[in-house]
Design a protein around this motif. Structure first.
Motif, mmCIF file in Angstrom:
data_model
loop_
_atom_site.group_PDB
_atom_site.id
_atom_site.type_symbol
_atom_site.label_atom_id
_atom_site.label_comp_id
_atom_site.label_asym_id
_atom_site.label_seq_id
_atom_site.Cartn_x
_atom_site.Cartn_y
_atom_site.Cartn_z
ATOM 1 N N SER A 71 34.574 -47.478 20.428
ATOM 2 C CA SER A 71 33.664 -48.182 19.674
ATOM 3 C C SER A 71 33.570 -47.859 18.568
ATOM 4 N N LYS A 72 32.773 -48.705 17.859
ATOM 5 C CA LYS A 72 32.342 -48.552 16.150
ATOM 6 C C LYS A 72 31.501 -47.431 16.231
ATOM 7 N N SER A 73 30.700 -47.022 17.154
ATOM 8 C CA SER A 73 30.134 -45.637 16.940
ATOM 9 C C SER A 73 30.831 -44.452 16.989
ATOM 10 N N ASN A 74 31.840 -44.473 17.872
ATOM 11 C CA ASN A 74 32.754 -43.292 17.852
ATOM 12 C C ASN A 74 33.373 -42.992 16.435
ATOM 13 N N ARG A 75 33.789 -44.113 15.755
ATOM 14 C CA ARG A 75 34.342 -44.091 14.231
ATOM 15 C C ARG A 75 33.152 -43.563 13.438
ATOM 16 N N GLU A 76 32.009 -44.078 13.545
ATOM 17 C CA GLU A 76 30.972 -43.359 12.643
ATOM 18 C C GLU A 76 30.778 -42.075 12.938
ATOM 19 N N LEU A 77 30.860 -41.551 14.013
ATOM 20 C CA LEU A 77 30.728 -40.134 14.303
ATOM 21 C C LEU A 77 31.593 -39.425 13.749
ATOM 22 N N ILE A 78 33.106 -39.742 14.066
ATOM 23 C CA ILE A 78 34.061 -38.836 13.415
ATOM 24 C C ILE A 78 34.156 -38.855 11.926
ATOM 25 N N LEU A 79 33.626 -39.979 11.287
ATOM 26 C CA LEU A 79 33.747 -40.178 9.671
ATOM 27 C C LEU A 79 32.457 -39.207 9.467
ATOM 28 N N CYS A 80 31.537 -38.835 10.075
ATOM 29 C CA CYS A 80 30.307 -37.950 9.810
ATOM 30 C C CYS A 80 30.942 -36.553 9.260
ATOM 31 N N LEU A 81 32.104 -36.317 9.730
ATOM 32 C CA LEU A 81 32.655 -34.922 9.278
ATOM 33 C C LEU A 81 33.177 -34.908 7.977
ATOM 34 N N SER A 82 33.309 -36.047 7.322
ATOM 35 C CA SER A 82 33.453 -36.148 5.868
ATOM 36 C C SER A 82 32.461 -36.398 4.853
ATOM 37 N N MET A 83 31.184 -36.388 5.618
ATOM 38 C CA MET A 83 30.035 -36.811 4.571
ATOM 39 C C MET A 83 29.553 -35.520 3.984
ATOM 40 N N ALA A 84 28.732 -35.640 2.878
ATOM 41 C CA ALA A 84 28.439 -34.542 2.033
ATOM 42 C C ALA A 84 27.115 -33.797 2.691
ATOM 43 N N ASP A 85 26.510 -34.504 3.749
ATOM 44 C CA ASP A 85 25.146 -34.144 4.226
ATOM 45 C C ASP A 85 25.501 -33.052 5.186
ATOM 46 N N THR A 86 25.341 -31.933 5.185
ATOM 47 C CA THR A 86 25.555 -30.884 6.007
ATOM 48 C C THR A 86 25.097 -31.110 7.535
ATOM 49 N N THR A 87 23.462 -31.813 7.305
ATOM 50 C CA THR A 87 22.947 -31.609 8.590
ATOM 51 C C THR A 87 23.447 -32.880 9.349
ATOM 52 N N LEU A 88 24.159 -34.008 8.792
ATOM 53 C CA LEU A 88 24.581 -34.806 9.333
ATOM 54 C C LEU A 88 26.005 -34.410 10.131
ATOM 55 N N ARG A 89 26.596 -33.463 9.413
ATOM 56 C CA ARG A 89 27.836 -33.020 9.851
ATOM 57 C C ARG A 89 27.758 -32.024 11.157
ATOM 58 N N THR A 90 26.530 -31.199 11.167
ATOM 59 C CA THR A 90 26.277 -30.166 12.006
ATOM 60 C C THR A 90 25.958 -31.206 13.314
ATOM 61 N N ARG A 91 25.116 -32.201 13.221
ATOM 62 C CA ARG A 91 24.825 -32.931 14.279
ATOM 63 C C ARG A 91 26.059 -33.570 15.006
ATOM 64 N N ALA A 92 26.801 -34.233 14.106
ATOM 65 C CA ALA A 92 28.053 -34.885 14.563
ATOM 66 C C ALA A 92 28.898 -33.989 15.507
ATOM 67 N N ILE A 93 29.065 -32.586 15.015
ATOM 68 C CA ILE A 93 29.791 -31.578 15.718
ATOM 69 C C ILE A 93 29.190 -31.330 16.847
ATOM 70 N N ALA A 94 27.964 -31.278 17.055
ATOM 71 C CA ALA A 94 27.290 -30.909 18.268
ATOM 72 C C ALA A 94 27.683 -32.142 19.404
ATOM 73 N N THR A 95 27.635 -33.501 18.593
ATOM 74 C CA THR A 95 27.783 -34.613 19.718
ATOM 75 C C THR A 95 29.203 -34.670 20.026
ATOM 76 N N ILE A 96 30.154 -34.507 19.268
ATOM 77 C CA ILE A 96 31.416 -34.412 19.554
ATOM 78 C C ILE A 96 31.672 -33.457 20.695
ATOM 79 N N ARG A 97 31.376 -31.958 20.683
ATOM 80 C CA ARG A 97 31.320 -31.041 21.744
ATOM 81 C C ARG A 97 30.738 -31.665 23.026
#
Length: 324
Positions: A71-97
């Motif tokens: 899905s497009k949502s999964n693409r957006e999720l993984i790309l979060c790990l390249s975003m500058a926002d640390t809060t967004l990256r932390t949330r993305a890591i938790a969701t991937i796990r």
């Protein structure tokens, strides 16, 4: 047989961009000082994708895994790990796990390989941020997406190479990752025009590099592993014949040209190499391309051989001059 990760340790040994053809960059007319106001520059079709604010995290935790992974949502999720926002990256890591846990109990046919891929992505992010203090380059997160597409298509010629790498469970260092695939694909020198497999692998690589080259840092990764020299040299491959690099509006979406099942994939290779080059210019790499890569000689040599559209040549020269 699939290349081993040890190959990533070798230095790229590629010829001068024009060595394969014997072309010598001639003295060529200077590009126009300004583009006509009535025509858009070819580079306007190549801007790096803009960052999003992230996906709907709640939906990601409830959507069926087999649907989610494509899905497009999964693409957006993984790309979060390249975003500058640390809060967004932390949330993305938790969701991937969370997705990894759900994946284990699912009936998804490639769940073991996908589980390892997501795990390696998370570990690579954690190590990179700890060492560098910043987000993963987009070349890494877009690799995860490109690899996931291959895993979902076991008949893809890249499947053995991708699955072999994932099985080794490496940490994805950006430089080693790009070098591994550039060496394993571009330097393999496909020669059978009738065999589409190597050209599909090349298509996969070029589409990934185009998708992943979004920032100055991504451009530096490609430059430091000798990626530009490898791309320029491959553009002189005899199997490409007299094909000419062109960019037209609407043809720069990843996957729309080189992955087509009709026509000769070779016909699009030079176009995609130039698109990657144009994307790098827009990502702030113009000065490095001039001073450290010798991009003017590359472009002038291709023009002399008739391998690049004249208007596109002028647009690139103007764009580089404006940003260098």
């Amino acid at each position: 047989s699939s290349p081993h990760m040890a190959a990533s340790q070798k230095e790229l040994l590629v010829p001068h961009p024009f060595a394969a053809s014997g072309a010598i960059a001639p003295a060529s007319p200077q590009p126009r000082s300004a583009l006509p106001s009535t025509r858009r520059s070819s580079l306007e079709h190549l801007p790096p994708p803009t960052s999003t604010e992230g996906p709907n995290f709640h939906r990601l935790q409830t959507t069926d895994v087999s649907v989610l992974l494509t899905s497009k949502s999964n693409r957006e999720l993984i790309l979060c790990l390249s975003m500058a926002d640390t809060t967004l990256r932390t949330r993305a890591i938790a969701t991937i796990r969370t997705i990894m846990v759900r994946l284990q109990s699912s009936g998804y046919s490639e769940k073991e390989t996908v589980y390892m891929l997501l795990g390696e992505l998370v570990e690579s992010h954690q190590k990179w941020t700890a060492q560098e203090g910043k987000a993963l380059p987009f070349l890494v997160t877009t690799f995860a997406l490109a690899a996931l597409n291959v895993i979902n298509e076991p008949s893809h010629p890249m499947y053995p190479m991708i699955s072999s790498l994932i099985t080794l469970k490496p940490i994805w260092n950006p430089h080693k990752l790009v070098r591994f695939f550039v060496e394993g694909i571009l330097l393999s020198k496909p020669s059978e025009d009738s065999d589409t497999a190597p050209w599909r692998s090349i298509a996969w690589l070029l589409e990934w590099l185009f998708d992943g080259l979004r920032t100055y840092e991504d451009g530096e990764v490609l430059r430091r592993v000798g990626g530009w020299e490898a791309l320029a040299a491959f553009g002189a491959h005899p199997a490409l014949g007299a094909t000419k690099a062109r960019i037209t509006e609407g043809d720069t979406d990843s996957g729309t040209l080189l992955s087509a099942n009709t026509g000769r994939m070779q016909a699009s290779v030079r176009s995609w190499i130039v698109k990657i080059l144009g994307r790098a210019v827009l990502a702030g790499q113009a000065e490095e391309l001039v001073g450290k890569v010798g991009v003017h000689g590359w472009l002038d040599g291709w023009r002399a051989m008739g391998w690049i559209d004249g208007q596109l040549w002028r647009d690139l020269k103007d764009g580089i001059a404006a940003k260098a």
